[in-house]
Design a protein around this motif. Structure first.
Motif, PDB file in Angstrom:
ATOM      1  N   TYR A 122       2.560   8.547 -16.401  1.00 23.87           N
ATOM      2  CA  TYR A 122       3.556   9.459 -16.988  1.00 23.87           C
ATOM      3  C   TYR A 122       2.681  10.617 -17.361  1.00 23.87           C
ATOM      4  O   TYR A 122       3.177  11.780 -17.207  1.00 23.87           O
ATOM      5  N   SER A 129      -3.131 -11.195 -22.823  1.00 25.06           N
ATOM      6  CA  SER A 129      -2.615  -9.977 -23.442  1.00 25.06           C
ATOM      7  C   SER A 129      -3.222  -8.759 -22.994  1.00 25.06           C
ATOM      8  O   SER A 129      -2.644  -7.549 -22.886  1.00 25.06           O
ATOM      9  N   ALA A 167       0.983  -1.358 -19.641  1.00 22.97           N
ATOM     10  CA  ALA A 167       1.400  -0.361 -20.354  1.00 22.97           C
ATOM     11  C   ALA A 167       0.520   0.748 -20.403  1.00 22.97           C
ATOM     12  O   ALA A 167       1.178   1.948 -20.035  1.00 22.97           O
ATOM     13  N   CYS A 168      -0.639   0.563 -20.182  1.00 22.78           N
ATOM     14  CA  CYS A 168      -1.680   1.673 -20.194  1.00 22.78           C
ATOM     15  C   CYS A 168      -1.469   2.725 -18.913  1.00 22.78           C
ATOM     16  O   CYS A 168      -1.340   3.722 -18.931  1.00 22.78           O
ATOM     17  N   LEU A 205       7.108  -4.505 -26.466  1.00 22.19           N
ATOM     18  CA  LEU A 205       6.496  -3.010 -26.426  1.00 22.19           C
ATOM     19  C   LEU A 205       5.992  -2.655 -25.251  1.00 22.19           C
ATOM     20  O   LEU A 205       6.282  -1.408 -24.789  1.00 22.19           O
ATOM     21  N   VAL A 223       7.286   0.682 -23.346  1.00 18.76           N
ATOM     22  CA  VAL A 223       6.563   1.695 -23.121  1.00 18.76           C
ATOM     23  C   VAL A 223       6.595   1.940 -21.280  1.00 18.76           C
ATOM     24  O   VAL A 223       6.878   3.154 -21.064  1.00 18.76           O
ATOM     25  N   TYR A 247      -7.835   1.439 -14.988  1.00 16.06           N
ATOM     26  CA  TYR A 247      -6.887   0.172 -15.370  1.00 16.06           C
ATOM     27  C   TYR A 247      -6.998  -0.777 -14.762  1.00 16.06           C
ATOM     28  O   TYR A 247      -7.012  -1.883 -14.725  1.00 16.06           O
ATOM     29  N   LEU A 268       5.131  -7.920 -29.205  1.00 13.32           N
ATOM     30  CA  LEU A 268       3.970  -7.475 -28.903  1.00 13.32           C
ATOM     31  C   LEU A 268       3.413  -7.555 -27.564  1.00 13.32           C
ATOM     32  O   LEU A 268       2.771  -6.699 -26.827  1.00 13.32           O
ATOM     33  N   SER A 269       3.359  -8.687 -26.865  1.00 11.23           N
ATOM     34  CA  SER A 269       3.186  -8.856 -25.554  1.00 11.23           C
ATOM     35  C   SER A 269       4.203  -8.647 -24.408  1.00 11.23           C
ATOM     36  O   SER A 269       3.805  -8.751 -23.364  1.00 11.23           O
ATOM     37  N   VAL A 275      -9.044  -1.313 -25.310  1.00 13.04           N
ATOM     38  CA  VAL A 275      -8.215  -2.232 -25.103  1.00 13.04           C
ATOM     39  C   VAL A 275      -8.799  -3.731 -24.810  1.00 13.04           C
ATOM     40  O   VAL A 275      -8.277  -4.502 -25.432  1.00 13.04           O
ATOM     41  N   PHE A 334      10.163   3.454 -20.813  1.00 15.03           N
ATOM     42  CA  PHE A 334       9.937   4.949 -20.957  1.00 15.03           C
ATOM     43  C   PHE A 334       9.397   5.800 -20.165  1.00 15.03           C
ATOM     44  O   PHE A 334      10.005   6.662 -19.499  1.00 15.03           O
ATOM     45  N   VAL A 379       1.647   4.609 -18.824  1.00 16.42           N
ATOM     46  CA  VAL A 379       1.391   5.767 -19.674  1.00 16.42           C
ATOM     47  C   VAL A 379       0.597   6.740 -18.950  1.00 16.42           C
ATOM     48  O   VAL A 379       0.621   7.817 -19.165  1.00 16.42           O
ATOM     49  N   LEU A 406      -1.391  -5.242 -21.836  1.00 16.55           N
ATOM     50  CA  LEU A 406      -1.818  -4.097 -22.537  1.00 16.55           C
ATOM     51  C   LEU A 406      -2.036  -2.911 -21.675  1.00 16.55           C
ATOM     52  O   LEU A 406      -1.607  -1.945 -21.312  1.00 16.55           O
TER      53      LEU A 406
END
Lengths: 385, 97
Positions: free
Chosen positions: A143, A129, A136-137, A226, A230, A84, A222-223, A172, A233, A140, A133
């Motif tokens: 996590y 964007s 966020a990836c 969200l 994510v 990523y 969304l950009s 992506v 969290f 995740v 994304l």
């Protein structure tokens, strides 16, 4: 009340050129609802945007190309996060490459034609964007590596099959390209009143207002919202584990450092993206309800857009620092490359061939077995610390 | 878990389109209530402000030629009758010329 048209005003006045000789300025001359002249805003942009974009370009190009170079030449892609980060740098580089065009647009207007306008707009949106994304990836994956890995008792999940990595990255990038598609369709060179050309999206007038506003609200959610949710969290969960470990291991430990880095990552994201998205939301509301009727307020909003958008763009200069340079393994690689270059230079001067040692050196540092449990796993590079 | 979350992000992201780079053009922000007849006579021409992404409200922008040869723009609501009348008048006048 709104119907004081025919009685108050003489519609036939064109035909009666000589009917009145009294054409002195009326008292409310200065109260005329005239066009809001944004020349000030444009001249502000003419100065401000080239300076900021140049700075961003220099810093961002240096940082991100170093990351791409180091990852491609040295560092093995151990985790999905590594993949990523490489993709993030690539997206940031592509985004940065559009900045000179926007700077030229701000100074001279768009002189490069419709095709270049469409391409630059699409690249900008796609890569902006894509970056969001990927952030966020990354959260995740961190996590998943720490929490889910611990829950399954396998320790941090290391490495994933090449095919799956490829699939995730393709997904992506395809999504990001789709997000750039409306720009491909709508962006065009608009000739303005006064001869200035601008590259922007031109919507069909029938759909414009509602669509534009809805699109902006959806874009903000969304950009920004969200990815932010994510990230919060995932990093809250990771932070709780790291925080507990840090308390157990004392404040000087690596976990404490990792914890602080997570706080900075989320903080910087919020600091750079929140103002821009707040301004975008205000603009969206303004587009629906026509809230701003004062010229000064409208100009202020335009300047706020320029400043906050530039701030949001600085994030792509900070990504290499926040995600790659904080990692001790990454720094080791940079030092190693620097040293190798130094040696290479010396050897070339002595007429010798440089020894291709980097591969073996490289693999040596990554011998952590995937059976470590979280509590004893010292290598927190899953979070690139 | 990771894949579900990712797919959710991607699905939602598909619906998201784009924001234009700001072009910061001159826009009408509100409408004038009406024009006195002596000023109506001074209207040279008009143009239409479209809501195609740059400006927020549709408008008819009249160019008024003032006595000192300055040009003043005035924003009017294209839905109002006096505005429609004026624009058709100008169209007719220009067709004659």
């Amino acid at each position: 009340m709104a119907l004081h048209t025919a009685s108050d005003y003489d519609f036939d006045s064109f035909e009666h050129e000589n009917s009145t000789t009294n054409d002195s300025y009326p008292d409310d001359y200065y109260d005329y609802h005239t066009v809001c002249d944004k020349e000030e805003v444009r001249s502000f942009a003419k100065l401000f945007l080239p300076v900021v974009y140049t700075l961003a370009l220099v810093v961002g190009l240096a940082g991100n190309s170093l990351v791409v170079f180091v990852y491609l030449s040295q560092k093995r892609m151990r985790t999905l996060t590594d993949v990523y980060i490489l993709n993030l740098s690539f997206a940031d580089l592509l985004l940065l490459l559009t900045l000179p065009f926007w700077a030229a647009d701000a100074v001279n207007g768009w002189e490069l034609g419709v095709a270049a306008c469409k391409l630059t707009s699409a690249l900008y949106t796609t890569n902006f964007s894509c970056g969001m994304l990927l952030l966020a990836c990354i959260s995740v994956d961190r996590y998943r590596a720490l929490i889910l890995g611990a829950a399954s008792g396998r320790g941090p999940v290391r490495g994933s099959p090449f095919r799956r990595r490829l699939a995730v990255c393709l997904l992506v990038w395809m999504t990001a390209c789709m997000l750039g598609l409306p720009d491909m369709v709508f962006a065009t060179v608009k000739h303005h009143h006064g001869g200035r050309k601008a590259c922007r999206a031109v919507y069909p007038p029938s759909m414009a207002q509602a669509t534009k506003a809805t699109l902006e609200v959806v874009e903000v959610s969304l950009s920004f919202v969200l990815p932010f949710l994510v990230m919060v969290f995932c990093y809250c969960k990771v932070g709780r584990v790291l925080g507990a470990a840090a308390r157990a291991g004392g404040r000087g430990g690596r976990r404490w450092k990792a914890f602080r880095v997570l706080v900075v990552v989320v903080g910087v994201f919020l600091l750079t993206q929140l103002p821009y998205n707040v301004v975008k939301l205000v603009r969206a509301l303004d587009a629906i309800y026509a809230l701003v009727t004062e010229c000064e307020v409208s100009k202020g909003l335009d300047r706020a857009t320029q400043v906050t958008e530039s701030l949001a763009l600085t994030h792509c200069c900070l990504n290499p620092i926040l995600y790659a340079f904080v990692g001790s393994s990454f720094r080791t690689h940079v030092l190693r490359i620097a040293k190798r270059w130094g040696e290479t230079g010396r050897r070339y001067r002595h007429g010798n061939e440089p020894a291709p040692v980097e591969i073996s050196l490289n693999s040596q540092t990554h011998t952590n077995s995937p059976t470590h449990s979280v509590s004893e796993d010292e290598d927190t590079s899953t979070f690139t610390i | 878990m990771k894949f579900q979350a990712l797919i959710l992000i991607l699905l939602l992201a598909c619906m998201y389109p784009t924001l234009a780079q700001g072009s910061y053009e001159n826009c009408c922000l509100k409408y004038i209530a009406g024009l006195k007849k002596n000023l109506k006579r001074r209207i040279d021409s008009y143009r239409r402000q479209e809501t195609d992404g740059g400006c927020n409200i549709p408008a008819v922008v009249f160019s008024l030629r003032l006595r000192d040869n300055k040009v003043k723009s005035v924003c009017a609501d294209p839905k109002r009758d006096w505005v429609k009348k004026l624009t058709t008048d100008i169209d007719r006048r220009q067709a004659k010329v």
